[in-house]
Design a protein around this motif. Structure first.
Motif, mmCIF file in Angstrom:
data_model
loop_
_atom_site.group_PDB
_atom_site.id
_atom_site.type_symbol
_atom_site.label_atom_id
_atom_site.label_comp_id
_atom_site.label_asym_id
_atom_site.label_seq_id
_atom_site.Cartn_x
_atom_site.Cartn_y
_atom_site.Cartn_z
ATOM 1 N N GLN A 66 0.808 -1.190 0.176
ATOM 2 C CA GLN A 66 0.011 0.042 0.105
ATOM 3 C C GLN A 66 0.890 1.176 0.048
ATOM 4 O O GLN A 66 1.890 1.428 0.986
ATOM 5 C CB GLN A 66 -0.857 0.090 1.406
ATOM 6 C CG GLN A 66 -1.702 1.376 1.361
ATOM 7 C CD GLN A 66 -3.064 1.223 0.504
ATOM 8 O OE1 GLN A 66 -3.692 0.083 0.499
ATOM 9 N NE2 GLN A 66 -3.220 2.147 -0.263
ATOM 10 N N ILE A 67 0.558 2.149 -1.117
ATOM 11 C CA ILE A 67 1.457 3.320 -1.233
ATOM 12 C C ILE A 67 0.532 4.683 -0.830
ATOM 13 O O ILE A 67 -0.457 4.463 -1.690
ATOM 14 C CB ILE A 67 2.186 3.492 -2.531
ATOM 15 C CG1 ILE A 67 3.169 2.269 -2.632
ATOM 16 C CG2 ILE A 67 3.043 4.929 -2.399
ATOM 17 C CD1 ILE A 67 3.907 2.314 -3.797
ATOM 18 N N ASP A 68 0.857 5.280 -0.199
ATOM 19 C CA ASP A 68 -0.075 6.544 0.160
ATOM 20 C C ASP A 68 0.656 7.685 0.132
ATOM 21 O O ASP A 68 1.786 8.063 0.971
ATOM 22 C CB ASP A 68 -0.869 6.482 1.555
ATOM 23 C CG ASP A 68 -1.586 5.367 1.796
ATOM 24 O OD1 ASP A 68 -2.645 5.133 0.827
ATOM 25 O OD2 ASP A 68 -1.755 4.574 2.722
ATOM 26 N N MET A 84 2.966 9.179 -1.698
ATOM 27 C CA MET A 84 4.674 9.058 -1.616
ATOM 28 C C MET A 84 5.071 9.924 -2.733
ATOM 29 O O MET A 84 4.772 9.943 -3.949
ATOM 30 C CB MET A 84 4.921 7.467 -1.990
ATOM 31 C CG MET A 84 6.327 7.406 -1.839
ATOM 32 S SD MET A 84 6.967 5.895 -2.452
ATOM 33 C CE MET A 84 6.811 6.125 -4.274
ATOM 34 N N ASN A 114 -0.252 6.978 -5.127
ATOM 35 C CA ASN A 114 -1.223 6.207 -4.410
ATOM 36 C C ASN A 114 -1.653 4.827 -5.256
ATOM 37 O O ASN A 114 -2.117 5.041 -6.206
ATOM 38 C CB ASN A 114 -2.781 6.964 -4.036
ATOM 39 C CG ASN A 114 -2.227 8.205 -3.091
ATOM 40 O OD1 ASN A 114 -2.219 8.018 -2.185
ATOM 41 N ND2 ASN A 114 -2.149 9.424 -3.855
ATOM 42 N N ASN A 166 -2.062 0.345 -4.745
ATOM 43 C CA ASN A 166 -1.949 -0.673 -3.859
ATOM 44 C C ASN A 166 -2.271 -2.061 -4.595
ATOM 45 O O ASN A 166 -2.878 -1.874 -5.772
ATOM 46 C CB ASN A 166 -2.988 -0.887 -2.760
ATOM 47 C CG ASN A 166 -4.325 -0.928 -3.095
ATOM 48 O OD1 ASN A 166 -4.719 -1.445 -4.081
ATOM 49 N ND2 ASN A 166 -5.254 -0.108 -2.609
ATOM 50 N N CYS A 180 11.833 2.502 -4.320
ATOM 51 C CA CYS A 180 11.090 2.742 -3.204
ATOM 52 C C CYS A 180 10.315 1.563 -2.424
ATOM 53 O O CYS A 180 10.452 1.692 -1.237
ATOM 54 C CB CYS A 180 10.014 3.962 -3.496
ATOM 55 S SG CYS A 180 10.832 5.606 -3.842
ATOM 56 N N LEU A 181 9.941 0.618 -3.335
ATOM 57 C CA LEU A 181 9.157 -0.412 -2.716
ATOM 58 C C LEU A 181 10.035 -1.477 -2.127
ATOM 59 O O LEU A 181 9.578 -1.959 -1.109
ATOM 60 C CB LEU A 181 8.206 -1.100 -3.656
ATOM 61 C CG LEU A 181 6.721 -0.374 -4.000
ATOM 62 C CD1 LEU A 181 6.490 -1.246 -5.354
ATOM 63 C CD2 LEU A 181 5.881 -0.723 -2.678
ATOM 64 N N SER A 196 3.904 7.339 2.882
ATOM 65 C CA SER A 196 4.346 6.149 3.461
ATOM 66 C C SER A 196 3.933 4.803 2.405
ATOM 67 O O SER A 196 3.349 4.947 1.413
ATOM 68 C CB SER A 196 3.146 5.915 4.680
ATOM 69 O OG SER A 196 1.708 5.832 4.208
ATOM 70 N N ILE A 197 4.765 3.922 2.959
ATOM 71 C CA ILE A 197 4.348 2.379 2.407
ATOM 72 C C ILE A 197 4.348 1.374 3.168
ATOM 73 O O ILE A 197 5.093 1.303 4.351
ATOM 74 C CB ILE A 197 5.705 2.127 1.356
ATOM 75 C CG1 ILE A 197 6.168 3.323 0.435
ATOM 76 C CG2 ILE A 197 5.624 0.986 0.734
ATOM 77 C CD1 ILE A 197 7.553 3.195 -0.537
#
Length: 290
Positions: free
Chosen positions: A6-8, A10, A23, A25, A48-49, A59-60
């Motif tokens: 889940q990326i929010d 970023m 954003n 997921n 990044c992941l 956030s991740i």
């Protein structure tokens, strides 16, 4: 439901490039292809992941574990295969695998042995003496034997001959039998997307432009031809329109709407043909470039 990731919101900025805000997921068991031209941000997003690059903001989470530097438990759930893998070059492939295995409690030696045999990877050779294809095989074995829940792939089949690429893709396909296995990968080889992906994520200039299920794309994109004495018509869903005398050719991303609209016009000999996924991806990238 637990997300594979889940990326929010970023964001990662460099001197001449900005990724995000992103954003995004992925659900467990999903296979998603990351598509975009060179320099669009694919590798930066994957880095990044994987924790290789630290985002500036946002956030991740990986399998619902926060991706933070002071708690690396999330790393056991992630495997990352890159185009140019790094090894201890003077060590044999077997020694490299043995070294990696010490860091992962979930390491399956039996699975590693099976992959070595299946992929015919010459692990007795020094890494420095291996071909590009065998280095990719070794990298894939070192990652898959960890049994990661999230597998990240950055151009893993780039530059490989068709036979080796087919072997690698077949191995990855078998992993999909495990519903907890999630794959997120970038590739320039569009045929790989057709073989593996459930969905495609299109990225350009650091932004996610579109996200579509593969079947949704192949079901609605069409090449439509017809004949008419009139010039171009105003039709919905058309991304490209050419006229040569009486022959009209349109590329539509909403074929039903386009065909319905044609009913009110004086046209004849209407034909509708499916587009390959390769063709659809090219048209989408062209459209996003405009």
């Amino acid at each position: 439901m637990i997300s594979a990731f889940q990326i929010d919101d970023m964001v990662k900025s460099f001197k001449d490039f900005k990724l995000g805000p992103i954003n995004l997921n992925l659900k467990p068991g999903q296979v998603s292809g990351l598509v975009g031209p060179n320099g669009s941000g694919k590798t930066t997003l994957l880095n990044c992941l994987s924790g290789l690059i630290v985002p500036d903001t946002g956030s991740i989470t990986i399998v619902d574990k926060p991706l933070v530097l002071n708690d690396t438990s999330w790393k056991f759930d992630v495997g990352y295969v890159v185009d140019e893998p790094n090894f201890y070059e003077n060590w044999s492939g077997a020694s490299n695998l043995k070294f990696v295995s010490r860091f992962y409690p979930s390491w399956s030696q039996s699975f590693a042995d099976e992959l070595v045999k299946r992929l015919e990877c010459p692990i007795k050779k020094k890494a420095s003496k291996m071909s590009k294809g065998n280095r990719v095989k070794l990298s894939l074995i070192s990652v898959l034997a960890r049994r990661p829940k999230l597998l990240l792939l950055d151009e893993p089949t780039s530059g490989l001959d068709p036979l080796i690429r087919a072997e690698l893709l077949e191995t990855l396909w078998e992993l999909l039998a495990d519903e907890n296995q999630t794959i997120f990968y970038s590739t320039h080889n569009i045929s790989d997307l057709g073989a593996m992906a459930d969905e495609l994520v299109f990225i350009r200039d650091g932004d996610i432009k579109r996200r579509s299920a593969k079947d949704d794309l192949t079901n609605v994109w069409r090449k439509i031809t017809f004949r008419s004495d009139n010039p171009k018509f105003d039709l919905p869903g058309v991304v490209n329109y050419k006229v040569d005398g009486k022959d009209h050719l349109v590329i539509s991303e909403i074929c039903d709407s386009t065909l319905e609209a044609l009913k009110i016009y004086d046209v004849e000999d209407i034909k509708s043909n499916r587009l390959s996924l390769d063709e659809i991806v090219v048209w989408i990238l062209r459209k996003e470039d405009n």
